[in-house]
Design an enzyme around this catalytic site. Sequence first.
Site, short mmCIF file in Angstrom:
data_model
loop_
_atom_site.label_atom_id
_atom_site.label_comp_id
_atom_site.label_asym_id
_atom_site.label_seq_id
_atom_site.Cartn_x
_atom_site.Cartn_y
_atom_site.Cartn_z
N LYS A 14 0.86 -1.20 0.00
CA LYS A 14 0.00 0.00 0.00
C LYS A 14 0.88 1.24 0.00
O LYS A 14 2.06 1.19 0.42
CB LYS A 14 -0.95 0.04 1.20
CG LYS A 14 -0.29 0.02 2.59
CD LYS A 14 0.16 1.37 3.12
CE LYS A 14 0.83 1.24 4.50
NZ LYS A 14 1.71 2.32 4.86
N ASP A 139 -1.91 -1.56 11.01
CA ASP A 139 -2.25 -1.52 9.58
C ASP A 139 -2.87 -2.82 9.08
O ASP A 139 -3.37 -2.87 7.96
CB ASP A 139 -0.98 -1.27 8.73
CG ASP A 139 -0.54 0.18 8.76
OD1 ASP A 139 -1.25 1.00 9.39
OD2 ASP A 139 0.51 0.49 8.16
O1 C5P Z 1 0.59 -1.30 15.53
P1 C5P Z 1 2.02 -1.49 15.15
O2 C5P Z 1 2.64 -2.65 15.89
O3 C5P Z 1 2.24 -1.60 13.69
O4 C5P Z 1 2.77 -0.19 15.59
C1 C5P Z 1 4.16 -0.11 15.78
C2 C5P Z 1 4.44 1.03 16.72
O5 C5P Z 1 4.12 2.27 16.07
C3 C5P Z 1 3.58 1.01 17.98
O6 C5P Z 1 4.23 0.29 19.01
C4 C5P Z 1 3.44 2.46 18.31
O7 C5P Z 1 4.60 2.89 19.00
C5 C5P Z 1 3.45 3.15 16.97
N1 C5P Z 1 2.09 3.46 16.46
C6 C5P Z 1 1.38 4.51 17.03
N2 C5P Z 1 0.14 4.83 16.55
C7 C5P Z 1 -0.41 4.13 15.53
C8 C5P Z 1 0.29 3.05 14.94
C9 C5P Z 1 1.54 2.75 15.43
O8 C5P Z 1 1.87 5.17 17.95
N3 C5P Z 1 -1.63 4.48 15.07
#
Ligand code: C5P
Length: 296
Positions: A14, A139
């Site tokens: 994406k 995501d």
């Molecule tokens: O959700 P995911 O594991 O992909 O996110 C990785 C890191 O990015 C999270 O631990 C967080 O620190 C940050 N993040 C965030 N807000 C989001 C998505 C991700 O702060 N909407």
Amino acid sequence: MYGNGVLSVRCAAKINLYLGVVGIRDDGYHDIETFFQPVSLYDKISFRRIDEGIELSGSDKTIKWDKSNLCYRAAEELFKYVNFNGGVKIEVEKSIPVGAGLGGGSSDAAGVITGLNKYFNFGLCRNECMEIALGIGSDVPFFVFGRPAIGRGRGELLEEISSIGRCFIVLAVPGVKISTEKAFKNISLMLTRSESDYKLKNLLNGLNRFPELEVETYNSFTVPTEFFYPEVKDLLDLLKMGEGCLFSSLSGSGSACFAVFIEHKRALETMERVMSRGFSGLIVEPVKKTNDIANR
Ligand code: C5P
């Protein structure tokens, strides 16, 4: 189940045509507002039944194919959810660059959830698959949702939207990998929700009348990323200057950048320029689905 055969899923990358970070939440995550657009660059995952456990392997040797891998975690969480005691061998053929903001790991995890749901006939609906997906990453629900979408909340509150019209997109990837977690830590929240709403509306207006109207895109990560990674700034400058470039931006929290063209010839010229400067580049097109399941 598909006999003892193999089921394959194609998992699309994406780009974010818009990405506004609009607030910090009590759970430590950030609220975002984004336009997720799937593009024609795919990883391929295949599944084969085994007696027990999860065996994961992949073509890219720089990636850890162990229990920490999003594909492994997705299979594990799905099996827990449905109380499944059998096993599966998962093979991943990577084409989507890693740590580039192109959603490769998340797309693969979503492909594992939807693919295994089909392979083993678990019968979960899309909402149940999206619930499991959110436990894997912010995501991942979008890739289960499956269509171009506006994402809000952590990115899991999704509203279907028309794909951008026919165009050619130069994807350019500098040699740096950016951790999403670090990128969010470096962001200073200058964008309010109402400013973001206004910017997103502007972008959608532009896209509705694309390519006649100028498209103004925005990504909250651009300023910090350009500051910490000067090569990303060089790349964005290069893309912007490409003849026929309608708009360009960072994707996700980087490091991949993209530029949108109507004419293939112009896209090719810009891709060649990008590659002559030592970046990797390719041309993709917008697509309407994030994954395709095929049994063979
Ligand atoms: O959700 P995911 O594991 O992909 O996110 C990785 C890191 O990015 C999270 O631990 C967080 O620190 C940050 N993040 C965030 N807000 C989001 C998505 C991700 O702060 N909407």
